[in-house]
Design a protein around this motif. Sequence first.
Motif, PDB file in Angstrom:
ATOM      1  N   VAL A  89      98.241  23.010 -42.967  1.00 12.51           N
ATOM      2  CA  VAL A  89      99.271  23.637 -42.125  1.00 12.51           C
ATOM      3  C   VAL A  89     100.101  24.640 -42.930  1.00 12.51           C
ATOM      4  O   VAL A  89     100.411  25.732 -42.437  1.00 12.51           O
ATOM      5  CB  VAL A  89     100.183  22.566 -41.495  1.00 12.51           C
ATOM      6  CG1 VAL A  89     101.338  23.230 -40.732  1.00 12.51           C
ATOM      7  CG2 VAL A  89      99.392  21.679 -40.547  1.00 12.51           C
ATOM      8  N   ALA A  90     100.466  24.283 -44.171  1.00 15.85           N
ATOM      9  CA  ALA A  90     101.266  25.184 -44.998  1.00 15.85           C
ATOM     10  C   ALA A  90     100.495  26.459 -45.323  1.00 15.85           C
ATOM     11  O   ALA A  90     101.050  27.564 -45.298  1.00 15.85           O
ATOM     12  CB  ALA A  90     101.683  24.481 -46.280  1.00 15.85           C
ATOM     13  N   LEU A  91      99.213  26.330 -45.625  1.00 18.37           N
ATOM     14  CA  LEU A  91      98.390  27.496 -45.947  1.00 18.37           C
ATOM     15  C   LEU A  91      98.253  28.412 -44.733  1.00 18.37           C
ATOM     16  O   LEU A  91      98.448  29.628 -44.840  1.00 18.37           O
ATOM     17  CB  LEU A  91      97.012  27.047 -46.429  1.00 18.37           C
ATOM     18  CG  LEU A  91      96.062  28.155 -46.900  1.00 18.37           C
ATOM     19  CD1 LEU A  91      96.673  28.914 -48.072  1.00 18.37           C
ATOM     20  CD2 LEU A  91      94.713  27.557 -47.307  1.00 18.37           C
ATOM     21  N   LEU A  92      97.940  27.832 -43.586  1.00 20.81           N
ATOM     22  CA  LEU A  92      97.824  28.627 -42.362  1.00 20.81           C
ATOM     23  C   LEU A  92      99.165  29.246 -41.991  1.00 20.81           C
ATOM     24  O   LEU A  92      99.236  30.415 -41.594  1.00 20.81           O
ATOM     25  CB  LEU A  92      97.319  27.753 -41.211  1.00 20.81           C
ATOM     26  CG  LEU A  92      95.857  27.282 -41.295  1.00 20.81           C
ATOM     27  CD1 LEU A  92      95.541  26.325 -40.146  1.00 20.81           C
ATOM     28  CD2 LEU A  92      94.910  28.482 -41.253  1.00 20.81           C
ATOM     29  N   GLY A  93     100.231  28.467 -42.134  1.00 23.50           N
ATOM     30  CA  GLY A  93     101.556  28.962 -41.799  1.00 23.50           C
ATOM     31  C   GLY A  93     101.968  30.132 -42.661  1.00 23.50           C
ATOM     32  O   GLY A  93     102.539  31.114 -42.183  1.00 23.50           O
ATOM     33  N   PHE A  94     101.651  30.051 -43.954  1.00 26.03           N
ATOM     34  CA  PHE A  94     102.020  31.132 -44.860  1.00 26.03           C
ATOM     35  C   PHE A  94     101.255  32.410 -44.521  1.00 26.03           C
ATOM     36  O   PHE A  94     101.819  33.508 -44.558  1.00 26.03           O
ATOM     37  CB  PHE A  94     101.747  30.726 -46.308  1.00 26.03           C
ATOM     38  CG  PHE A  94     102.294  31.698 -47.314  1.00 26.03           C
ATOM     39  CD1 PHE A  94     103.642  31.703 -47.625  1.00 26.03           C
ATOM     40  CD2 PHE A  94     101.473  32.625 -47.931  1.00 26.03           C
ATOM     41  CE1 PHE A  94     104.164  32.605 -48.539  1.00 26.03           C
ATOM     42  CE2 PHE A  94     101.970  33.533 -48.840  1.00 26.03           C
ATOM     43  CZ  PHE A  94     103.321  33.524 -49.151  1.00 26.03           C
ATOM     44  N   VAL A  95      99.983  32.269 -44.184  1.00 28.14           N
ATOM     45  CA  VAL A  95      99.169  33.432 -43.814  1.00 28.14           C
ATOM     46  C   VAL A  95      99.727  34.076 -42.545  1.00 28.14           C
ATOM     47  O   VAL A  95      99.897  35.296 -42.469  1.00 28.14           O
ATOM     48  CB  VAL A  95      97.696  33.026 -43.607  1.00 28.14           C
ATOM     49  CG1 VAL A  95      96.911  34.199 -43.010  1.00 28.14           C
ATOM     50  CG2 VAL A  95      97.069  32.589 -44.918  1.00 28.14           C
ATOM     51  N   ILE A  96     100.033  33.258 -41.543  1.00 24.40           N
ATOM     52  CA  ILE A  96     100.549  33.764 -40.266  1.00 24.40           C
ATOM     53  C   ILE A  96     101.915  34.424 -40.436  1.00 24.40           C
ATOM     54  O   ILE A  96     102.212  35.455 -39.832  1.00 24.40           O
ATOM     55  CB  ILE A  96     100.638  32.616 -39.241  1.00 24.40           C
ATOM     56  CG1 ILE A  96      99.231  32.117 -38.883  1.00 24.40           C
ATOM     57  CG2 ILE A  96     101.371  33.072 -37.977  1.00 24.40           C
ATOM     58  CD1 ILE A  96      99.223  30.863 -38.034  1.00 24.40           C
ATOM     59  N   LEU A  97     102.744  33.819 -41.286  1.00 25.39           N
ATOM     60  CA  LEU A  97     104.106  34.326 -41.469  1.00 25.39           C
ATOM     61  C   LEU A  97     104.223  35.373 -42.572  1.00 25.39           C
ATOM     62  O   LEU A  97     105.324  35.828 -42.868  1.00 25.39           O
ATOM     63  CB  LEU A  97     105.048  33.154 -41.791  1.00 25.39           C
ATOM     64  CG  LEU A  97     105.272  32.139 -40.671  1.00 25.39           C
ATOM     65  CD1 LEU A  97     106.075  30.951 -41.201  1.00 25.39           C
ATOM     66  CD2 LEU A  97     105.984  32.786 -39.497  1.00 25.39           C
ATOM     67  N   SER A  98     103.114  35.772 -43.163  1.00 27.04           N
ATOM     68  CA  SER A  98     103.150  36.735 -44.267  1.00 27.04           C
ATOM     69  C   SER A  98     103.839  38.057 -43.905  1.00 27.04           C
ATOM     70  O   SER A  98     104.563  38.619 -44.741  1.00 27.04           O
ATOM     71  CB  SER A  98     101.740  36.992 -44.810  1.00 27.04           C
ATOM     72  OG  SER A  98     100.864  37.442 -43.793  1.00 27.04           O
ATOM     73  N   PRO A  99     103.667  38.589 -42.671  1.00 29.61           N
ATOM     74  CA  PRO A  99     104.407  39.820 -42.329  1.00 29.61           C
ATOM     75  C   PRO A  99     105.914  39.605 -42.343  1.00 29.61           C
ATOM     76  O   PRO A  99     106.667  40.455 -42.836  1.00 29.61           O
ATOM     77  CB  PRO A  99     103.905  40.139 -40.916  1.00 29.61           C
ATOM     78  CG  PRO A  99     102.555  39.493 -40.838  1.00 29.61           C
ATOM     79  CD  PRO A  99     102.721  38.218 -41.608  1.00 29.61           C
ATOM     80  N   VAL A 100     106.367  38.455 -41.816  1.00 26.19           N
ATOM     81  CA  VAL A 100     107.800  38.131 -41.822  1.00 26.19           C
ATOM     82  C   VAL A 100     108.265  37.941 -43.259  1.00 26.19           C
ATOM     83  O   VAL A 100     109.347  38.401 -43.647  1.00 26.19           O
ATOM     84  CB  VAL A 100     108.069  36.841 -41.012  1.00 26.19           C
ATOM     85  CG1 VAL A 100     109.545  36.472 -41.084  1.00 26.19           C
ATOM     86  CG2 VAL A 100     107.630  37.015 -39.567  1.00 26.19           C
ATOM     87  N   PHE A 101     107.449  37.263 -44.054  1.00 28.81           N
ATOM     88  CA  PHE A 101     107.751  37.034 -45.465  1.00 28.81           C
ATOM     89  C   PHE A 101     107.977  38.363 -46.178  1.00 28.81           C
ATOM     90  O   PHE A 101     108.945  38.521 -46.941  1.00 28.81           O
ATOM     91  CB  PHE A 101     106.593  36.278 -46.111  1.00 28.81           C
ATOM     92  CG  PHE A 101     106.772  35.975 -47.578  1.00 28.81           C
ATOM     93  CD1 PHE A 101     107.419  34.822 -47.989  1.00 28.81           C
ATOM     94  CD2 PHE A 101     106.282  36.847 -48.538  1.00 28.81           C
ATOM     95  CE1 PHE A 101     107.582  34.547 -49.342  1.00 28.81           C
ATOM     96  CE2 PHE A 101     106.435  36.573 -49.894  1.00 28.81           C
ATOM     97  CZ  PHE A 101     107.092  35.416 -50.286  1.00 28.81           C
TER      98      PHE A 101
END
Length: 203
Positions: free
Chosen positions: A14-26
């Motif tokens: 979940v953390a890996l997928l979440g980081f990929v999905i949220l990378s633009p916001v990051f």
Amino acid sequence: MYKNFFKRVIDFIVALLGFVILSPVFLIVTIGLFFANGGKPFFFQSRPGKGGKIFKIIKFKTMNDKRDAEGKLLPDAERLTPVGAFVRKTSLDEIPQLINVIRGDMSLIGPRPLLVEYLPLYNTHQARRHEVRPGITGWAQVNGRNAISWKQKFDYDVWYVDNISFVLDVKIILMTIKKVFKREGISAEGHVTIEPFTGNETM
């Protein structure tokens, strides 16, 4: 089985997928805080994890480093930038901690990692919060976060340690999403952040 194996597997995926999905916001938040904080978008600090093992927590830096004439840091409220205030209110400052979860320092759900200097102040009951990995969110966070007392916070943490389950973690995630949208419990009344723990809280 969930506590000792599946929880970690789910955390990593979940953390890996979440980081990929949220990378633009990051990326957007990183750029915004880079300019707001004089080139310092991230905040690194030593925190105790499972078993009291020290690790470096990663967060977005929501306050600048402005100091008074004597070289002392200004009060938190004066150092909180407009960008930082938005990031804090929307809980976007927690996104970098997904890296800590991927590395295994933290879990998605668990007691929040507090300051290293608090370790010798805990009594036996309070120290039980370190029997599990600390989390990005947890039972104490969805039941008041920074707006509750230290005693309540520790009681919630220990209750979670004794009652970990997949169903409870799902419940906490859903409650966290609700809290984020309602922006509840971000800080204690009259303070930008919760007051320091002194060890004088009674059980």
